[in-house]
Write a protein that holds these residues in place. Structure first.
Motif, PDB file in Angstrom:
ATOM      1  N   ALA A  29      -5.924   1.961  -5.359  1.00  0.00           N
ATOM      2  CA  ALA A  29      -4.525   1.561  -5.513  1.00  0.00           C
ATOM      3  C   ALA A  29      -4.222   1.319  -6.983  1.00  0.00           C
ATOM      4  CB  ALA A  29      -4.245   0.307  -4.686  1.00  0.00           C
ATOM      5  N   ARG A  69      -3.498   4.919  -2.254  1.00  0.00           N
ATOM      6  CA  ARG A  69      -2.237   4.179  -2.209  1.00  0.00           C
ATOM      7  C   ARG A  69      -1.627   4.166  -3.610  1.00  0.00           C
ATOM      8  NH1 ARG A  69       1.508   1.351   1.265  1.00  0.00           N
ATOM      9  NH2 ARG A  69       2.579  -0.147  -0.062  1.00  0.00           N
ATOM     10  N   THR A  76       0.107   5.947   0.937  1.00  0.00           N
ATOM     11  CA  THR A  76       1.135   5.550  -0.019  1.00  0.00           C
ATOM     12  C   THR A  76       2.397   5.055   0.672  1.00  0.00           C
ATOM     13  OG1 THR A  76       0.313   7.067  -1.711  1.00  0.00           O
ATOM     14  CG2 THR A  76       2.613   6.368  -1.905  1.00  0.00           C
ATOM     15  N   ILE A 100       1.252  -3.113   1.561  1.00  0.00           N
ATOM     16  CA  ILE A 100      -0.164  -2.930   1.258  1.00  0.00           C
ATOM     17  C   ILE A 100      -1.045  -4.026   1.824  1.00  0.00           C
ATOM     18  CG2 ILE A 100      -0.136  -4.153  -0.965  1.00  0.00           C
ATOM     19  CD1 ILE A 100      -2.080  -1.906  -1.966  1.00  0.00           C
TER      20      ILE A 100
END
Length: 359
Positions: free
Chosen positions: A181, A214, A235, A240
């Motif tokens: 991420a 992500r 994504t 998240i």
């Protein structure tokens, strides 16, 4: 969401949520009026302005430029909830890019920050950062913990989310999850670069792990996935935090995600391949870099080496969480609402709606 739920419990009046286009939360479980807050929806925009003008309490969770031209009535309380439990990048008045902006733009920033009656914090570290970044005093700080972290203490919700994710991504029942991420780079919003060597990761770790990708929500990206049994693009998953629950190893860079992920006391790797360039453009403090709760690496080969040797720094993760989540104990939302309605008679007595502006 947790703050709104606490407001409901306190019967704090009508809850109105001004929902901007980038907001992914549906708020379906709330007894609240949801209004689209965008110029493209003129009816919703006019309603939003009305509620901003008549509400006794206004909560925001990001920088909103409209506050610069919003003159609240006397005794209105504006609370900045913010969208992160900590800060690695410099922001607000400390952002290096602010110095290159016009005097008019700089004055607008200051006007927005001056609207904040209070800012919620989860730690003394973040209290100091907000005072410097927003030009606030200690009187503007609410040490209630960060409402967004209440999720990580909600055992029933955690069990539900883990079950749902296992059904949606059954491969995680068999393999461990690596979540990559990264934060966004200003020059890569339309054409992001994935610096990870995904083929090398697949060869070395594909039997034991699955890779969740992500990217930042602001990034536009169409993934050409050559390893569908290894790479899963998450994504567009709306939030998240649920993904963090099933993440065994987090790989990130200058994102704020580690502050909340550290509550789970799991391994973190910092993939800082462009550190010097990023420091110049966005600003990352040396003090923060020295306290990173995990190894800093520059290439995929080093990532693989850390994972295979289990060369994580979990003792630093524990210390990092204690420092940045000092006041976040699972009751931040309740503590925030209590602080609002117990310490401020003008707020407690009002029959006007409470308005939460969500990004």
């Amino acid at each position: 969401m947790y703050t709104a739920k606490s407001l409901e419990k306190w019967n704090a009046g009508e809850i109105v949520i001004l929902k901007t286009p980038s907001c992914r939360e549906e708020f379906t479980d709330l007894d609240a009026e949801i209004i689209p807050f965008a110029m493209a929806n003129m009816s919703g925009f006019i309603k939003s302005i009305y509620h901003l003008a008549t509400s006794r309490v206004v909560m925001v969770d990001n920088y909103f430029g409209f506050l610069a031209v919003t003159d609240f009535k006397p005794n209105v309380t504006c609370i900045q909830l913010w969208h992160a439990a900590g800060a690695m990048k410099k922001f607000g008045l400390q952002d290096p890019s602010v110095q290159t902006r016009s005097p008019k733009a700089q004055e607008r920033f200051k006007q927005v920050y001056s609207r904040f009656t209070y800012v919620t914090v989860g730690s003394e570290k973040m209290a100091s950062i907000f005072q410097e970044s927003f030009g606030l005093s200690n009187a503007n700080i609410l040490r209630t913990g960060m409402p967004r972290t209440d999720f990580f203490f909600d055992d029933s919700r955690i069990a539900q989310i883990e079950k749902e994710l296992a059904e949606q991504y059954p491969i995680i029942k068999k393999r461990k999850v690596i979540l990559y991420a990264p934060t966004y780079r200003d020059d890569e919003l339309a054409k992001p670069k994935i610096e990870l060597d995904i083929e090398q990761l697949y060869r070395e770790l594909g039997q034991e792990y699955v890779l969740f990708l992500r990217l930042h929500p602001a990034v536009t990206w169409d993934l050409a996935n050559y390893y569908p049994n290894f790479v899963i693009d998450v994504t567009h998953y709306k939030n998240i935090n649920p993904l963090l629950l099933v993440t065994d190893i987090l790989i990130t860079d200058y994102s704020s995600i580690p502050f909340e992920y550290s509550l789970l006391h799991r391994p973190i790797i910092f993939f800082t391949y462009d550190l010097e360039d990023y420091q110049k453009k966005r600003g990352v403090s040396d003090e923060y870099l020295e306290s990173l709760p995990g190894p800093m690496v520059r290439d995929t080969k080093s990532i693989i080496k850390v994972i295979k040797k289990n060369a994580f720094q979990l003792e630093k993760v524990h210390a990092f969480s204690r420092q940045w989540n000092q006041y976040s104990n699972g009751h931040a939302s309740e503590q925030l609402v209590q602080a609002m309605y117990m310490s401020n008679p003008a707020v407690a007595a009002t029959a006007n709606p409470s308005t939460q502006t969500s990004r």
